[in-house]
Design an enzyme around this catalytic site. Sequence first.
Site, PDB file in Angstrom:
ATOM      1  N   CYS A   4       0.842  -1.198   0.000  1.00 44.75           N
ATOM      2  CA  CYS A   4       0.000   0.000   0.000  1.00 44.75           C
ATOM      3  C   CYS A   4       0.880   1.252   0.000  1.00 44.75           C
ATOM      4  O   CYS A   4       1.721   1.433   0.892  1.00 44.75           O
ATOM      5  CB  CYS A   4      -0.915   0.004   1.218  1.00 44.75           C
ATOM      6  SG  CYS A   4      -1.772   1.571   1.447  1.00 44.75           S
ATOM      7  N   HIS A 100      -7.859   8.699   3.033  1.00 42.24           N
ATOM      8  CA  HIS A 100      -7.117   9.959   3.141  1.00 42.24           C
ATOM      9  C   HIS A 100      -8.107  11.099   3.061  1.00 42.24           C
ATOM     10  O   HIS A 100      -9.025  11.084   2.240  1.00 42.24           O
ATOM     11  CB  HIS A 100      -6.055  10.081   2.047  1.00 42.24           C
ATOM     12  CG  HIS A 100      -6.518   9.698   0.681  1.00 42.24           C
ATOM     13  ND1 HIS A 100      -6.646   8.383   0.279  1.00 42.24           N
ATOM     14  CD2 HIS A 100      -6.921  10.444  -0.374  1.00 42.24           C
ATOM     15  CE1 HIS A 100      -7.084   8.335  -0.958  1.00 42.24           C
ATOM     16  NE2 HIS A 100      -7.276   9.577  -1.385  1.00 42.24           N
TER      17      HIS A 100
HETATM   18  P1  5GP Z   1      -7.811   9.953  -4.371  1.00 37.40           P
HETATM   19  O1  5GP Z   1      -8.012  10.190  -5.858  1.00 37.40           O
HETATM   20  O2  5GP Z   1      -7.578   8.488  -4.077  1.00 37.40           O
HETATM   21  O3  5GP Z   1      -8.872  10.564  -3.505  1.00 37.40           O
HETATM   22  O4  5GP Z   1      -6.483  10.755  -4.006  1.00 37.40           O
HETATM   23  C1  5GP Z   1      -5.206  10.209  -4.070  1.00 37.40           C
HETATM   24  C2  5GP Z   1      -4.247  11.373  -4.040  1.00 37.40           C
HETATM   25  O5  5GP Z   1      -2.950  10.882  -3.772  1.00 37.40           O
HETATM   26  C3  5GP Z   1      -4.167  12.141  -5.365  1.00 37.40           C
HETATM   27  O6  5GP Z   1      -4.505  13.502  -5.137  1.00 37.40           O
HETATM   28  C4  5GP Z   1      -2.730  11.942  -5.799  1.00 37.40           C
HETATM   29  O7  5GP Z   1      -2.187  13.087  -6.444  1.00 37.40           O
HETATM   30  C5  5GP Z   1      -2.016  11.628  -4.496  1.00 37.40           C
HETATM   31  N1  5GP Z   1      -0.845  10.795  -4.637  1.00 37.40           N
HETATM   32  C6  5GP Z   1      -0.749   9.640  -5.371  1.00 37.40           C
HETATM   33  N2  5GP Z   1       0.467   9.103  -5.240  1.00 37.40           N
HETATM   34  C7  5GP Z   1       1.164   9.938  -4.409  1.00 37.40           C
HETATM   35  C8  5GP Z   1       2.503   9.893  -3.888  1.00 37.40           C
HETATM   36  O8  5GP Z   1       3.302   8.986  -4.160  1.00 37.40           O
HETATM   37  N3  5GP Z   1       2.882  10.910  -3.063  1.00 37.40           N
HETATM   38  C9  5GP Z   1       2.018  11.927  -2.733  1.00 37.40           C
HETATM   39  N4  5GP Z   1       2.499  12.870  -1.912  1.00 37.40           N
HETATM   40  N5  5GP Z   1       0.756  11.983  -3.206  1.00 37.40           N
HETATM   41  C10 5GP Z   1       0.335  11.008  -4.025  1.00 37.40           C
HETATM   42 ZN    ZN Z   2      -2.379   1.345   3.631  1.00 34.67          ZN
END
Ligand code: 5GP
Ligand code: ZN
Length: 114
Positions: A4, A100
């Site tokens: 993860c 998150h």
């Molecule tokens: P979701 O679309 O799942 O609500 O948000 C996931 C978020 O994680 C996205 O805004 C994406 O830019 C961010 N994200 C994905 N991979 C990484 C990473 O390796 N590092 C950081 N800091 N953010 C990430």
């Molecule tokens: Zn996790």
Amino acid sequence: MEDCLFCRIASGTIPARKAYEDDALVAFHDLNPQAPVHVLVIPRKHIATVNDLTAEDEATVGAMVRRAAAIARDLGHAEAGYRTVFNCNAAAGQTVFHIHLHLLAGRDLTWPPG
Ligand code: 5GP
Ligand code: ZN
């Protein structure tokens, strides 16, 4: 969970620009920010989606929301305003399956969201 991404960020195996951490939570800046401030607040505990929360997670989720508010305040956005969002599953665009809380601030945010 070893495979993860956000568990790995929480443990420090994968680097991130951290805004806050304690025994239960980590907050870090999003790699692809959608606003001048875009911070993700996560629990250290692996929980895949908001659908998977149980009663024992209530204090953790409360702490996540209050931490987002504290970071917004510390960065000077409490009065102007900001948005906090949990995306859940495909229709909402969830891409990382470790819960998150997005904190978005620093620009006017439209409603309804896309
Ligand atoms: P979701 O679309 O799942 O609500 O948000 C996931 C978020 O994680 C996205 O805004 C994406 O830019 C961010 N994200 C994905 N991979 C990484 C990473 O390796 N590092 C950081 N800091 N953010 C990430
Ligand atoms: Zn996790």
